[in-house]
Enzyme design. Structure first.
Site, short mmCIF file in Angstrom:
data_model
loop_
_atom_site.label_atom_id
_atom_site.label_comp_id
_atom_site.label_asym_id
_atom_site.label_seq_id
_atom_site.Cartn_x
_atom_site.Cartn_y
_atom_site.Cartn_z
N LYS A 238 13.50 3.98 8.83
CA LYS A 238 14.65 3.73 7.71
C LYS A 238 15.64 4.74 7.95
CE LYS A 238 15.17 0.70 4.27
NZ LYS A 238 14.24 -0.50 4.24
N1 GLU Z 1 15.83 -3.98 5.51
C1 GLU Z 1 14.80 -4.75 5.55
C2 GLU Z 1 13.58 -4.24 4.93
O1 GLU Z 1 13.52 -3.60 4.03
C3 GLU Z 1 14.83 -5.44 6.69
C4 GLU Z 1 14.17 -4.43 7.87
C5 GLU Z 1 14.18 -4.93 9.29
O2 GLU Z 1 14.55 -6.36 9.43
O3 GLU Z 1 13.98 -4.16 10.23
O4 GLU Z 1 12.30 -4.94 4.98
#
Ligand code: GLU
Length: 411
Positions: free
Chosen positions: A102
Site C-alpha cells: 500500500k
Molecule cells: N485499493 C483497493 C483495495 O484496497 C484496490 C487495490 C488494487 O486493486 O490493487 O483493495
C-alpha cells in the site's frame, strides 16, 4: 492501541484457532519493506512545498506486492502498513497470485490544482520507482486516487524505464490498457458479498433494505449494483452529510445529483440525517464504504443491521466485532467483501502481460466466480472452527500464505 496493532487481533485469533506457533504472528507483524519519501513540488504560487509519501510492501510471499495508493491528509505510516497487511490477506482470500502493499501521500488533493496534483504524482513515482514494477509491486487506486492519476503514474514509470509499462499499475483508463469492469469492481464485490449473505440468512433481496456509508467510487457502485438486484437503498452519505428515505432512493439519480451539486445532500425526496444515525438504521444490509474505524465499541451496540458488508478497509474495530458477534450480526469482512477491486486489478494485469483484452461480461463472470468461491470458503471455515467471518477469512488467508512460506523455506 494503534491501527496496526488492532489489525493483528483477528489474525492472532486465527493463529490460535489453527494452533500455529508464534513465528507466524512474527512473520506477519513485520512488513518486508517500507519506504518513506519526500516529494518537493513547485506550487502554482512559485514556492516549493515538500510532501511526504510512503510505500509499504507487507509481503511478496505469494507474488508481487499489490495494493492501492491513497491521497489523504490523515495518511500516516501506521495506516499505510496496516493497509498493506490487509492487502496481503485480501489477495490470499481471493486466491490471487499476489502479496500485499500500500502507498499513500499526506495531502488533501482538493487543495491542489490539477498541475500541482500531476507534479506530486510524478514526483512520488520518481521516488518509489526502485521498488515497484510489474514483477515487484503493482500499485492501484485507493481513497482519492483514480484512473487519471494512474495514467500519470504509468507515463512517469514508462519514462523512467524507457519502455511501455502498462503492467506495473492497475485501475488505468481503458485507452491505457485498463480493464473493462475495473471501475465498478470493488462495489460489485461488495454487492456479491451482500447477496451471498442475504442468501445464507434466507432474506429475499427484493424485500431487503440497505444503507451505504460513503458515496465515492466504492459506495456509489455498491448502491447502484444492489439497487439493480432489487435491494432498496434507504440511506447514503458522503463527507457533507447523510440522506434518508424509507421508501428507497434511486442511486443512479443520486449520482447525477452529486455530479451536479458535488454532494448527496439535498437529494430530492430525501431527508437529512447524521452519519451516526445512518449506521444505526434498522436495515438488512449496512455497507460502510468510507474510511476505517467507523463501527466501534461506542456505536456497535446501536447497530440494527442484520448484515454488514464492508466496502472500506478496516471500518470495524475488534471491540465492535465482539459486540456484533454476540448480537448475531453477519459481518462480511473487508478482506473478503472488498476484494473485488484487486481481483479485477489482477485481470487487468493479466491482460496487460499478454496484451489481449477481455469482454466486460467475461470480467464480471470471472469476478463473480472468484468472489462466490471465496465467500463459501470463508463461510465454511467459520462454521468449521466456530468463529466469525473475519477470523475465518484470516484462517483461509494464513493457511495459503504459510503453505507458501514453508515451501519457500521461510518458515
Ligand atoms: N485499493 C483497493 C483495495 O484496497 C484496490 C487495490 C488494487 O486493486 O490493487 O483493495
Amino acid at each position: 492501541m494503534d491501527l496496526f496493532e488492532m489489525s493483528q487481533i483477528p489474525l492472532n485469533e486465527a493463529i490460535k484457532v489453527m494452533k500455529l506457533d508464534e513465528t507466524v504472528a512474527d512473520l506477519f507483524v513485520h512488513p518486508e519493506r517500507t519506504m518513506e519519501v519526500s516529494i518537493p513540488v513547485r506550487m502554482d504560487n512559485g514556492k516549493t512545498k515538500v510532501f511526504t509519501g510512503y510505500r509499504s510492501q507487507h509481503s511478496t510471499v505469494m507474488g508481487p506486492a499489490k495494493g492501492g495508493i491513497r491521497y489523504h491528509q490523515n495518511v500516516n505510516l501506521d495506516e499505510v502498513k496496516t493497509l498493506a497487511f490487509w492487502m496481503t490477506c485480501k489477495c490470499a482470500v481471493a486466491g490471487l497470485p499476489y502479496g500485499g502493499g500500500k502507498g499513500g501521500i499526506i495531502v488533501d488533493p482538493a487543495q491542489l490544482s490539477e498541475r500541482e496534483l500531476e507534479a506530486l504524482t510524478r514526483g512520488y513515482i520518481d521516488k518509489i520507482a526502485p521498488i515497484i514494477g510489474e514483477k515487484k509491486d503493482i500499485p492501484a487506486p485507493d481513497v482519492n486516487t483514480n484512473a487519471k492519476i494512474m495514467g500519470w503514474m504509468m507515463d512517469e514509470f514508462s519514462k523512467i524505464n524507457n519502455q511501455y509499462e502498462p503492467g506495473f499499475i492497475t485501475g488505468k483508463a481503458i485507452a491505457l490498457g485498463g480493464s473493462l469492469g475495473r471501475v465498478a469492481a470493488t462495489g460489485r464485490g461488495v454487492m456479491i458479498a451482500a447477496m451471498q449473505a442475504l442468501k445464507v440468512l434466507k432474506i429475499n433481496p427484493k424485500k431487503a433494505t440497505c444503507a451505504v456509508q460513503g458515496f465515492g467510487n466504492v459506495g456509489c457502485w455498491t448502491a447502484k449494483l444492489l439497487h439493480d438486484q432489487g435491494v432498496k437503498i434507504v440511506a447514503v452519505s458522503d463527507v457533507y452529510g447523510a440522506i434518508y428515505n424509507e421508501k428507497g432512493m434511486n442511486p443512479y439519480e443520486i449520482e447525477a445529483h452529486v455530479q451536479k451539486t458535488g454532494s448527496v445532500a439535498r437529494f430530492k425526496g430525501s431527508k437529512p440525517i447524521s452519519n451516526e444515525k445512518l449506521l444505526e438504521l434498522p436495515v438488512d444490509v449496512l455497507s460502510p464504504c468510507a474510511l476505517e474505524l467507523q463501527i466501534t465499541k461506542a456505536n456497535a451496540k446501536k447497530i440494527k443491521a442484520k448484515i454488514i458488508s464492508e466496502g472500506a478497509n478496516g471500518p470495524t474495530t475488534p471491540d465492535a466485532d465482539k459486540i456484533l458477534k454476540k448480537a448475531g450480526v453477519l459481518v462480511v469482512p473487508d478482506i473478503l467483501a472488498n476484494g473485488g477491486g484487486v481481483t479485477v486489478s489482477y485481470f487487468e494485469w493479466v491482460q496487460n502481460l499478454y496484451r489481449y483484452f477481455w469482454k466486460e461480461e467475461e470480467v464480471i463472470e470471472r469476478q463473480t466466480e472468484i468472489m462466490e468461491k471465496a465467500f463459501n470458503e470463508v463461510y465454511d471455515a467459520a462454521k468449521k472452527h466456530n468463529v466469525d467471518m473475519r477470523v475465518a477469512a484470516y484462517i483461509v488467508a494464513i493457511s495459503r500464505i504459510t503453505e507458501a512460506m514453508k515451501l519457500r523455506g521461510i518458515y
